[in-house]
Design an enzyme around this catalytic site. Structure first.
Site, PDB file in Angstrom:
ATOM      1  N   GLY A  42       0.846  -1.185   0.000  1.00 44.39           N
ATOM      2  CA  GLY A  42       0.000   0.000   0.000  1.00 44.39           C
ATOM      3  C   GLY A  42       0.881   1.234   0.000  1.00 44.39           C
ATOM      4  N   ARG A 331     -16.663  12.769  13.564  1.00 42.75           N
ATOM      5  CA  ARG A 331     -17.114  11.432  13.196  1.00 42.75           C
ATOM      6  C   ARG A 331     -17.638  10.619  14.380  1.00 42.75           C
ATOM      7  NH1 ARG A 331     -12.175   9.655   9.052  1.00 42.75           N
ATOM      8  NH2 ARG A 331     -12.856  10.991   7.360  1.00 42.75           N
TER       9      ARG A 331
END
Lengths: 643, 249
Positions: A42, A331
């Site tokens: 990644g 959030r």
């Protein structure tokens, strides 16, 4: 064991520069004599492998996907933060540092975060030079937007595909090194164990997912950039293959696992539609800029057509409870409130397992205010995606959303050099615990992955290699490798020989339900204790009754999943234990026992201003807790408030 | 819904494959195509049978792992979408679907619906990058880029490397894939110094891998989940011609 973060002393502004000067270098002619194993391709892994290759080290890179271009960094939508201050709106390295420490609810290391903010500007330069097509203004310069409630516009983006473009940039740098011969890439190859010899990480055991072959790889250093563990919940926004195996196996070999209970839940995901659901899809939280979140005031109205419900029958609960931030609360706050109203029976949408778990995100008022075409220009692609998945038209009826697991802040413990407590084992990106504390800010995951991979790990790994020297005589015949290979093989055979009655996924779903109920958005002592009792039972049944068809030859995807689920079934217990031990609320970790009078998260800085790092003692034995105290010299500890 | 599947089953790269019929009942319109296969695979696993192998990962249409033919169309009937985002509401009760892997010499079948696309990686390794070392990048805003060029570069860079273009092409050409990368980097000033070399090297590798040539069918654009335009193929052909004429090789 005392945990030494090895943070440099002296002024924080110059700490990284000073540290870099003090690190040892490897003579260019000697670099090719060192082997470095990098697991995961990644952002962090690809960037690190490419950079080490450019320096002239011998690199072996591994990924379980069929290509290095597919790691889940690719799915990040929003953007990447950097303290460039191109917008002249008052941003600076110090402000990004400050925001990140505060956003992490004061549970990260100041020195690490400051370095991250400093490096952020180099990342943008690097990505642009690689050809990453960031959004630009008409004058040809880079555009920025404000993201996740930040007061400055410091987020660089490439439409809703920033992660994809940054990963393809890192993948191209990696591909260049593969062509140059400095990096050897092993795709469809999964790491199944870490080999530690004389206290040093010396290699890994892998399984070739195409042939089933187990192989030993010898290295002078091992780098884990294997991502987070969100899939312990079964349903998450992670890719299906994301798993904890590499970091968990390192934990079992002695690496400390830090703050496993810190998980981030994203408030705006498409809700579960049935028991067959395999994953959850995130909708960018920018939708909350114009959408209004509500549920019916009365549970009896949950199944009614929302457009028929008059204004006084709707509860815009975020606007009601948080008048100043309204729908734009952080959030964790938005997520918990959604759970609360659904627990009250006021959730909407499909009934799954006897409950409706969704709230409305309504654009009716915004469309009336600015017109459909403006909303379409702002969110057209997201509305399109929503329609594709749900078959509903959000221009006409409100979207249904629900929180989902999205990112994990915990990970293997590392020092300032990103080295774990095992010498020579480096951990990068989401796989480590280091920079986001108890809560990660939007557009900061890409920043950290690339900072670690391009700029932090290459010099610290070089320093380590220079200190240990080359020429070690270890071969795959060493007892350490033979034992790890034998154990890995035994475990695979054991999984294949159970031939029980239940498919692998059924256990994963069962574990996920327990984790989501007891160790999800809000946690209690009783719930966690229940989970700690339940998880070993599920694990025991798994080892008696799972059916893994086929053999360890060629492609066997059931076997791949079974191995990952077996590790999640142990790891889930560690998470619950950490959540139980941390009796305070902080960031994404909300303990119901620790809240303010009006129901907000209440930190306990007297007892919990530390990193909790766990040492493995055996599968059925409780791990040992080690604490690294956190000190804050540059950012004053305050309680977050969004009222 | 009840769906009948004819799935290509092939136990190894060397084995002979065949279509196997499965009746899947209890299919919900809200399921994705891959979730429907998960349900079938759970049933197969419970009976101790080998599940159908297919590549997949993000299930959000961005990683490029998934892809197979549904009734002869790469990624199935919906426009600009991958199989992981194709939902069963695109089909109706009683439908019969034929699922088979990408068919191309350069993409050998590994098992069932899974193919080896490593040829794509080798095309990128041949030149799909800007040669810039970590740390040697100039200040990002030092080189302004015309917005139109940046936007067009982005359109090309959106390729997810799934291989649908190759599977749909009667010649199994990889022109759309290769031209997307050649165009993405060629359109940007950062990629300009290597523009000629990149086109020559990537096309040479493409040929070496056994992909066919483009004869302008346009099937690739029609199935591309990211809607990448065949205009990029024309663009690469121009780049290649100019590079060949200028080449000192």
């Amino acid at each position: 064991m005392t945990l030494d973060g090895k943070c440099p002393s002296g002024p924080i502004e110059t700490a990284w520069d000073t540290h870099r000067f003090n690190m040892k270098l490897v003579n260019p002619a000697n670099r090719r004599k060192y082997n470095v194993l990098v697991v995961g391709t990644g952002l962090a892994g690809a960037a690190c492998a490419a950079t080490l290759g450019e320096l002239g080290f011998n690199v072996q890179a591994f990924c379980y996907q069929d290509s290095a271009r597919r790691a889940h960094s690719i799915a990040a939508q929003g953007g990447i933060n950097a303290a460039k201050n191109y917008q002249n709106d008052g941003d600076s390295v110090h402000r990004l540092f400050y925001d990140t420490v505060k956003g992490g609810d004061y549970r990260s290391r100041e020195a690490n975060v400051h370095r991250l903010a400093q490096i952020s500007v180099n990342i943008i330069d690097q990505a642009v030079a690689q050809g990453v097509p960031f959004a630009r203004e008409y004058g040809g310069l880079l555009d920025n937007r404000s993201f996740g409630g930040a007061q400055v516009a410091r987020t660089f983006y490439a439409r809703g595909q920033t992660g994809q473009q940054l990963l393809l940039g890192a993948y191209s740098a990696l591909s260049r090194q593969v062509h140059a011969g400095t990096v050897k890439l092993h795709t469809r190859t999964e790491m199944l164990d870490l080999v530690v010899i004389d206290g040093r990480a010396r290699g890994i055991i892998t399984r070739n997912l195409a042939t089933g072959a187990l192989e030993s790889w010898i290295g002078d250093a091992v780098v884990l950039a294997t991502g987070g563990y969100g899939n312990v919940f079964f349903l998450s926004t992670n890719a299906m293959g994301c798993n904890v195996t590499a970091t968990y196996k390192a934990y079992k070999k002695g690496a400390l696992f830090a703050n496993p209970c810190y998980t981030q839940i994203h408030p705006t995901c498409i809700p579960v539609s049935g028991g067959y659901q395999s994953k959850l899809t995130l909708m960018s939280e920018s939708l909350r800029n114009d959408g209004r979140v509500w549920v019916p005031k009365s549970a009896a109205d949950a199944t009614k057509d929302p457009s028929t419900l008059p204004e006084d029958q709707r509860d815009y609960y975020l606007e009601r409870r948080y008048p100043s931030f309204g729908n734009l609360v952080p959030r964790d706050v938005a997520s918990r409130n959604a759970k609360t109203v659904c627990d009250e029976g006021r959730g909407v949408g499909h009934e799954v397992d006897g409950q409706r778990r969704a709230v409305y995100l309504d654009f009716r008022d915004a469309i009336q205010r600015v017109g459909k075409s403006t909303i379409e220009a702002r969110y057209g692609n997201l509305f399109h995606m929503y329609t594709k998945i749900t078959g509903e038209n959000p221009y006409e009826s409100p979207m249904r959303i629900y929180p989902a697991i999205h990112y994990t802040m915990g990970g293997l413990w590392v020092d300032y050099n990103l080295m774990s407590n095992i010498e020579g084992l480096f951990v990068l990106g989401e796989a480590n615990f280091s920079d986001h504390g108890a809560n990660r800010l939007g557009a900061s995951a890409l920043m950290q992955g690339l900072a670690d991979g391009y700029f932090v790990a290459p010099p610290t790994i070089s320093d380590y290699l220079a200190r240990v020297g080359w020429g070690s005589k270890i071969t795959a015949e060493h007892e350490g490798f033979k034992a790890a290979l034998g154990e890995t093989n035994d475990r695979i055979q054991k999984l294949l020989n159970i031939k029980g009655k239940r498919p692998v996924d059924s256990f994963h779903r069962e574990l996920g339900n327990v984790m989501w109920d007891k160790c999800g958005m809000s946690r209690t002592k009783e719930g966690l204790e229940e989970a700690l009792k339940r998880i070993p039972e599920i694990r025991a049944e798994f080892w008696e009754n799972v059916n893994v068809p086929g053999e360890n030859k060629g492609v066997n995807q059931s076997l791949e999943r079974a191995g990952r689920v077996a590790d999640f079934l142990e790891f889930g217990e560690l998470m619950c234990l950490d959540a139980l031990e941390r009796a305070e609320s902080c960031g994404g970790h909300f303990r119901e026992e620790s809240q303010t009078e009006d129901g907000e998260a209440l930190r306990d800085d007297v007892n919990f201003c530390h990193t909790a790092a766990w040492e493995f003692k055996g599968v059925e034995t409780a791990p040992t807790l080690h604490k690294e105290a956190l000190t804050f010299e540059h950012v004053k500890l305050t309680q977050r408030s969004y009222k | 819904m009840k769906i009948t599947l004819n799935v290509w089953r092939q136990s190894s790269p060397q084995a002979a494959g065949a279509f196997v019929k499965y009746d899947v009942d209890g299919v919900s319109a809200d399921m994705s195509m891959l979730e429907m296969l998960d349900v079938l695979n759970d049933r197969l696993e419970s009976k101790g049978e080998a599940p159908i192998a297919f590549d997949h990962d993000c299930r959000e249409g961005i990683c490029g792992s998934c892809g197979f033919m549904i009734n002869g169309v790469a990624h199935g009937p919906e426009k600009e979408i991958t199989v992981c985002q194709t939902h069963m509401r695109s089909f109706k009760d009683g439908d019969e679907l034929t699922l088979e892997p990408w068919r191309a010499m350069a993409f050998p079948v590994m098992r069932d619906l899974m193919v080896d696309r490593s040829a794509f990686d080798r095309i990128i390794q041949a030149g799909g990058y800007v040669s810039v070392r970590t740390g040697s990048a100039p200040e990002a805003n030092a080189t302004p880029v015309m917005k139109e060029h940046a936007d067009m570069a982005f359109e090309a860079a959106a390729c997810i490397g799934c291989g649908a273009c190759v599977a749909a092409c009667p010649n199994a050409a990889a022109m759309l894939f290769t031209s997307a990368k050649v165009s993405h980097l060629g359109l940007l000033p950062q990629g300009a110094p290597e523009r000629d070399k990149r086109a020559l090297d990537m096309v040479a590798q493409m040929d070496k891998e056994g992909f066919g040539h483009c004869t302008n069918h346009g099937e690739c654009e029609a199935v591309c989940p990211k809607g990448i335009s065949v205009n990029f193929i024309a663009r690469m052909n121009r780049d290649l011609l100019k590079a060949t004429l200028r080449s000192t090789r």
